[in-house]
Each structure stands twice: as C-alpha cells, then as structure tokens.
Motif scaffolding. Sequence first.
Motif, PDB file in Angstrom:
ATOM      1  N   THR A   1      36.058  33.392  47.015  1.00 44.72           N
ATOM      2  CA  THR A   1      37.177  34.333  47.129  1.00 44.72           C
ATOM      3  C   THR A   1      36.825  35.714  46.584  1.00 44.72           C
ATOM      4  O   THR A   1      37.081  36.727  47.230  1.00 44.72           O
ATOM      5  CB  THR A   1      38.413  33.787  46.398  1.00 44.72           C
ATOM      6  N   ARG A   2      36.191  35.764  45.419  1.00 47.58           N
ATOM      7  CA  ARG A   2      35.954  37.061  44.769  1.00 47.58           C
ATOM      8  C   ARG A   2      34.680  37.753  45.246  1.00 47.58           C
ATOM      9  O   ARG A   2      34.633  38.976  45.331  1.00 47.58           O
ATOM     10  CB  ARG A   2      35.893  36.875  43.254  1.00 47.58           C
ATOM     11  N   SER A   3      33.655  36.969  45.556  1.00 44.95           N
ATOM     12  CA  SER A   3      32.381  37.580  45.939  1.00 44.95           C
ATOM     13  C   SER A   3      32.206  37.645  47.452  1.00 44.95           C
ATOM     14  O   SER A   3      31.815  38.673  47.991  1.00 44.95           O
ATOM     15  CB  SER A   3      31.215  36.807  45.310  1.00 44.95           C
ATOM     16  N   VAL A   4      32.510  36.547  48.149  1.00 40.62           N
ATOM     17  CA  VAL A   4      32.379  36.537  49.611  1.00 40.62           C
ATOM     18  C   VAL A   4      33.565  37.244  50.261  1.00 40.62           C
ATOM     19  O   VAL A   4      33.425  37.870  51.309  1.00 40.62           O
ATOM     20  CB  VAL A   4      32.242  35.097  50.125  1.00 40.62           C
ATOM     21  N   GLY A   5      34.750  37.125  49.632  1.00 41.57           N
ATOM     22  CA  GLY A   5      35.932  37.794  50.171  1.00 41.57           C
ATOM     23  C   GLY A   5      36.792  36.934  51.063  1.00 41.57           C
ATOM     24  O   GLY A   5      37.624  37.445  51.820  1.00 41.57           O
TER      25      GLY A   5
ATOM     26  N   LEU B   1      23.781  30.103  50.935  1.00 42.00           N
ATOM     27  CA  LEU B   1      25.059  30.658  50.488  1.00 42.00           C
ATOM     28  C   LEU B   1      24.903  32.098  50.000  1.00 42.00           C
ATOM     29  O   LEU B   1      25.862  32.873  50.017  1.00 42.00           O
ATOM     30  CB  LEU B   1      25.638  29.810  49.357  1.00 42.00           C
ATOM     31  N   LEU B   2      23.691  32.451  49.574  1.00 37.64           N
ATOM     32  CA  LEU B   2      23.449  33.813  49.103  1.00 37.64           C
ATOM     33  C   LEU B   2      23.676  34.846  50.199  1.00 37.64           C
ATOM     34  O   LEU B   2      23.952  36.014  49.913  1.00 37.64           O
ATOM     35  CB  LEU B   2      22.016  33.945  48.579  1.00 37.64           C
ATOM     36  N   THR B   3      23.571  34.400  51.465  1.00 33.71           N
ATOM     37  CA  THR B   3      23.696  35.330  52.597  1.00 33.71           C
ATOM     38  C   THR B   3      25.072  35.295  53.240  1.00 33.71           C
ATOM     39  O   THR B   3      25.340  36.066  54.159  1.00 33.71           O
ATOM     40  CB  THR B   3      22.645  35.003  53.663  1.00 33.71           C
TER      41      THR B   3
ATOM     42  N   TYR C   1      27.358  34.968  39.893  1.00 28.93           N
ATOM     43  CA  TYR C   1      27.585  33.854  40.819  1.00 28.93           C
ATOM     44  C   TYR C   1      26.298  33.460  41.533  1.00 28.93           C
ATOM     45  O   TYR C   1      26.008  32.265  41.710  1.00 28.93           O
ATOM     46  CB  TYR C   1      28.648  34.226  41.855  1.00 28.93           C
ATOM     47  N   LEU C   2      25.506  34.439  41.951  1.00 24.78           N
ATOM     48  CA  LEU C   2      24.263  34.127  42.658  1.00 24.78           C
ATOM     49  C   LEU C   2      23.285  33.399  41.743  1.00 24.78           C
ATOM     50  O   LEU C   2      22.533  32.529  42.203  1.00 24.78           O
ATOM     51  CB  LEU C   2      23.626  35.414  43.196  1.00 24.78           C
TER      52      LEU C   2
END
Length: 408
Positions: free
Chosen positions: A36-40, A91-93, A165-166
């Motif tokens: 939610t916070r990093s990927v959006g 998931l990093l991408t 997170y990463l």
Amino acid sequence: MRLLPEPGPARTLALSTLVNTVGRGTWLTASALFLTRSVGLSVAQVGLGLTLTAAVSLLASTPMGYLADRYGPRGIQLAALVASAGFTAALLTVRSFPGFLAVGMAMAVADAASRGARGALIAGAVPADQRVRTRAWLRAVTNVGISVGAVVAGFGIAAGTRAGYLTLILLDCVTYLVAAAILLRLPSVPPVPAPTHGPRLIALRDRPFLVFTVLDGLMSVHFGLVNIALPLWIAEHTTAPEWLVSGCMLVNTVIVVLFQVRASRGTEEVAGAARAARRAGAVIAVACGLFAASGGVPTPAAVALLLAGAFVHVVGELWHAAAGWGISFGLAPAHAQGQYQGAYGMGMQLGGMVAPVVVTTLAVGWGVPGWLLLGGVFLLLGLLVPPVARWAERTRPDAPVAHPVPVG
C-alpha cells in the motif's frame, strides 16, 4: 526444551524450516504496508490480490504434490525454494496491481510445490512412526521463525522508507536460498514409479479422504478466532484493555513452541489421530464459550476469561494440527504421499480463505450467539472425523502396478 530435534533428517528439515520462516515472518508482517505505501496499491486491491493468489495455490496443491512423487520430493522442494527466492526478488520491480498479481500467482505456485514436496519428503526421509512428531517439530520452529521475522520486520517498518521495505524483501530472498542450501544435506528421496493404469491424481478421486480434507479445512477456521475475531471482539465488545490482544497471541505462540511435539503423541496412527480431532473440536468449542462470556463483564473478569479462552483454544489447536498430520500421512498410499499431502493442504487453504468472513460475521457481528454457534460447529466437526477416518481406512485402495518414470 530443545529448539531442534535429534540429529538426522528431522533436524535438517527443522533447521531449513527455521531459516525459511524467519524470512516468511518478515514478509507476512511487512507485506500489506509495502504494497500500500510503497507500491501504491489500494487496500481493496491488496485484498483481492491475496484472495486470487490463495485460490491459485489451492488449485495447484495436488498437481504439485504429484510432481513431487514422480520426480522426487527433495528436487522439487529445492526447485520451489529457489523459484520462491526469484519470485520474491521480482517484488522489487512491482509498481502496479497487474504486476503484483503476476508475481503473487507465481509465488503461489512455488509455495504449493514446496508444501506438497515437504509432505512427501517427510514421508520418504523419516520413519513412519516419526512423521507426525517431525511435523510437530516443524510447526514449533515455524512459530519461532515467524516471531523472529516479525521482530526483524519491525525495524524496516519503523524506517518507513522504500529502502527499508526492499531490504526486508531481500532478506526473505536470502532465507529461501539458505533454506535450500541446508536441504542439500538431506539424502535424496527417490521418485515413486507412476501407476501403469488408472487416473494419476487419485487423491482427488478418494472420496473419504476428500471428506476428511473438507472437515479438517472447516475446522481450521478456528485459526481465525485468535488473529481476526478476538482483536475486534476485545476492542468492540469487552472492557478488557486492547493490549490484551498481544497477550492472547503470546499465549498461543509460546504454548505451540513448547508443547506441539508433546501434544502429537498418540496421533501416529489414524485411529489415535481421529480421537485427537474429536478432542480438539470439543476443546475449541469450550474456548468459544469462554470468549463469548467475556463480553459485557467487569474488566478483571473479562481479562481472566479471555486469557483462559486463549489457553483452552491453543490446546485444541495443538490436537487439531497433530490429528491432521496423523490422518493425512496414514491414509495416503506410499506411492502418492506428495499429492495426498497437497490435497490435505487444500483443506487448510480453504479454511484460511473463508475464515475472515465467517469469524467476523458470526463472532463479531452476531456477538454471543455467533460465538456459541461457532463452538457448536467445531464440536460437530470434531465428532464427524472419527467415523470418516474409519470409512477411509476401510476403503483404502490396493497399491497399483507401476512402472518407472524416467527422470530428467
């Protein structure tokens, strides 16, 4: 109490599981916030994505277990762990919902392969009378690993940055690879020849076993009582302090770590495991009654009832887990342990998918009547397991004539 079992295959499996679940604990703790916070992604997208990936994992469980039987469980387990490391790194991408869905579904297939292979690996590498005990060790160390991972995840979450997170995701990747490296110490379990005639996925045609799987899956809804229903119940329907949610979770985790192996005694045979399932249903029903009684009473009484309910519930949880292992191992033909363990896992996944709706609707939405209804359902499910287990034992198919399947 020792953290790991005696030296040998069981210890190797436990050590690999411990390392892997530390990474799993970091991901489980941080995943929703990362998405939610990093990927959006929106909360609704995260929920939908997790539901769809859970469905993929459920559908893939038995076929992946079949592959473990045919090509050797250690090789499939190693491949699943390495693939999981790669998919987790992907998931990093991820920057969108379709990207998350694609990676999540790939991770779900790898997870299904790992579960089916693990069951077949235990069946092939551990003596029959030690299989349930080994599963109990693995569950105990899983609780330790996830707890450690949750603590580690707290540092990344506290940082509140994408880099934090990463870092957690990369740690998860590393634990998959280290877990795979540890499994290289385990002797290879040879593949089982495929039957020359008849269907390949026999677990999905085994009616008594499937009935047991459904009963066990519905019983597993009780896992949602402590981590879903109880926090909401404490906050909205009792006078107990909200920090008691953590207290109840701590009671659960500590008792599982300390007593899961001991609670598995007597469940190595199907009959003993079925009796444990019956006891589990009755005890979990009592826990539901204690949780129900905690509503609308003075704070000291509410705290006492909630802690007592958490203690009684985890006793039922220990018996339920051990019963499932004993029955699933005991009913599976020697040539199909992988696919039967995969099919058994489908029940747990089904329970995990329906638990949020069931426990929030009944326990939180209906209040005391809902808790009592849930208790009655768990009692009934436990009572049904012994006759279903006897039916399944009476109808075990003969071992089929088989021919070797080339590997490679």
